[in-house]
Design an enzyme around this catalytic site. Structure first.
Site, short mmCIF file in Angstrom:
data_model
loop_
_atom_site.label_atom_id
_atom_site.label_comp_id
_atom_site.label_asym_id
_atom_site.label_seq_id
_atom_site.Cartn_x
_atom_site.Cartn_y
_atom_site.Cartn_z
N GLU A 51 33.96 41.91 33.90
CA GLU A 51 33.32 42.45 32.70
C GLU A 51 33.98 41.92 31.43
O GLU A 51 35.21 41.81 31.34
CB GLU A 51 33.39 43.97 32.71
CG GLU A 51 32.50 44.61 33.78
CD GLU A 51 32.16 46.04 33.44
OE1 GLU A 51 31.60 46.28 32.34
OE2 GLU A 51 32.43 46.92 34.26
N GLY A 69 25.16 45.57 35.25
CA GLY A 69 25.25 44.34 36.02
C GLY A 69 24.51 44.42 37.35
O GLY A 69 23.88 43.43 37.77
N HIS A 76 24.55 39.52 30.75
CA HIS A 76 25.08 39.21 32.08
C HIS A 76 24.70 37.79 32.49
O HIS A 76 23.64 37.28 32.11
CB HIS A 76 24.52 40.19 33.12
CG HIS A 76 24.91 41.61 32.87
ND1 HIS A 76 26.08 42.15 33.33
CD2 HIS A 76 24.29 42.59 32.17
CE1 HIS A 76 26.17 43.42 32.94
NE2 HIS A 76 25.10 43.70 32.23
N CYS A 95 26.27 51.04 28.95
CA CYS A 95 27.10 51.10 30.16
C CYS A 95 26.36 51.95 31.18
O CYS A 95 26.15 53.15 30.96
CB CYS A 95 28.47 51.70 29.85
SG CYS A 95 29.53 51.91 31.30
N CYS A 155 29.61 48.04 37.96
CA CYS A 155 28.93 47.83 36.67
C CYS A 155 27.45 48.11 36.87
O CYS A 155 26.77 47.37 37.58
CB CYS A 155 29.16 46.40 36.19
SG CYS A 155 28.32 46.02 34.62
#
Length: 275
Positions: A209, A221, A153, A71, A218
């Protein structure tokens, strides 16, 4: 159990310091604390754990209790926590955080004894699709670029996907998001990014997400989107990303193939969760 609520560009998690606390069932705890009506409220749960090989280890759980490997906004907050709370000595301006995607080096910008901004070496993204690949979602023919930045992703550039429109603000993600996340092309589900170009160095960004729905930001991302844009010849290697919760700077080092993410990390409040 003591917890700390933190956010990076509005991507908010409940953090537990497992140097001091024990969490027996993190999947259930994530579902409970992330609930915005009956819990603390957040996009999930992040555990800050001891590590034999790094300054700390991050374990990240989505709002539905599923565990993720990495993350980007979360690791910036972990970096801030370990500095501000003395796990990393005050003279240090660099730390290593272990993740499900391996160790990540973080650099700290410190003001008045607190970390306020963090740069993360996100490593080298990995292509997981054709460049680009076609797909049909909710009856719409679309193209995406699949990228693994520790999380999987699918990046959709609006200029290449007329059915989605031209503005990220107008996307009905609450309606369309589940169809993107659960498409059969992605048997383990996927994070989906929607990108509108302002220039070669600036983009607008929205995300749906896996396991959490739409979030305000994100980091993995944003990294995936810039890297995909560079690979497609749409973007320069240094890009300002405008997310719904704030801005991130993503820099792609063309010599090493690694990406670097810079953004804020904010401690919101602390409290006690009944054991």
């Amino acid at each position: 159990m003591r917890f700390t609520k933190m956010q990076g560009c509005g991507n908010d998690y409940v953090y537990v310091d497992c140097f001091r606390e024990t969490v027996d069932d993190p999947n259930a705890l994530a579902r409970a604390v992330a609930d915005r009506h009956f819990g603390v409220g957040g996009d999930g749960l992040i555990l800050i754990c001891p590590s034999d090989t790094a300054d700390a280890r991050m374990r990240m759980f989505n709002a539905d209790g599923s565990e993720g490997a990495m993350c980007g906004n979360g690791i910036r907050c972990v970096a801030k926590y370990v500095y501000d709370h003395g796990i990393v000595p005050p003279e240090r301006r660099e730390a290593v955080i272990d993740t499900g995607d391996g160790p990540k080096t973080v650099s700290l910008d410190v003001e008045d004894g607190r970390a306020v901004r963090v740069t993360v070496d996100m490593g080298a993204p990995r292509l997981t699709s054709e460049l680009p690949e076609t797909i049909e979602v909710a009856g719409m023919p679309l193209s995406f670029v699949g990228v693994d930045t520790g999380s999987r992703h699918a990046v959709y550039f609006l200029e290449d996907n007329a059915p989605l429109g031209t503005s990220t603000a107008d996307l009905p993600l609450s309606e369309l998001g589940p169809a993107f996340e659960n498409h059969p092309r992605f048997p383990d589900r996927v994070n989906s990014e929607f990108i509108a170009l302002r220039s070669r160095g600036e983009i607008d960004f929205r995300v749906w997400e896996r396991g959490s729905g739409e979030t305000l930001a994100c980091g993995t991302g944003a990294t995936a989107s810039v890297w995909a844009g560079v690979r497609l010849g749409k973007l320069d290697p240094d890009v300002l990303v405008h997310l719904r919760g704030g801005d991130l700077r993503i820099r792609y080092d063309e010599t090493t193939g690694r990406c670097f993410m810079t953004g804020p990390a904010v401690e919101v409040f602390s409290g006690d969760w009944p054991a």
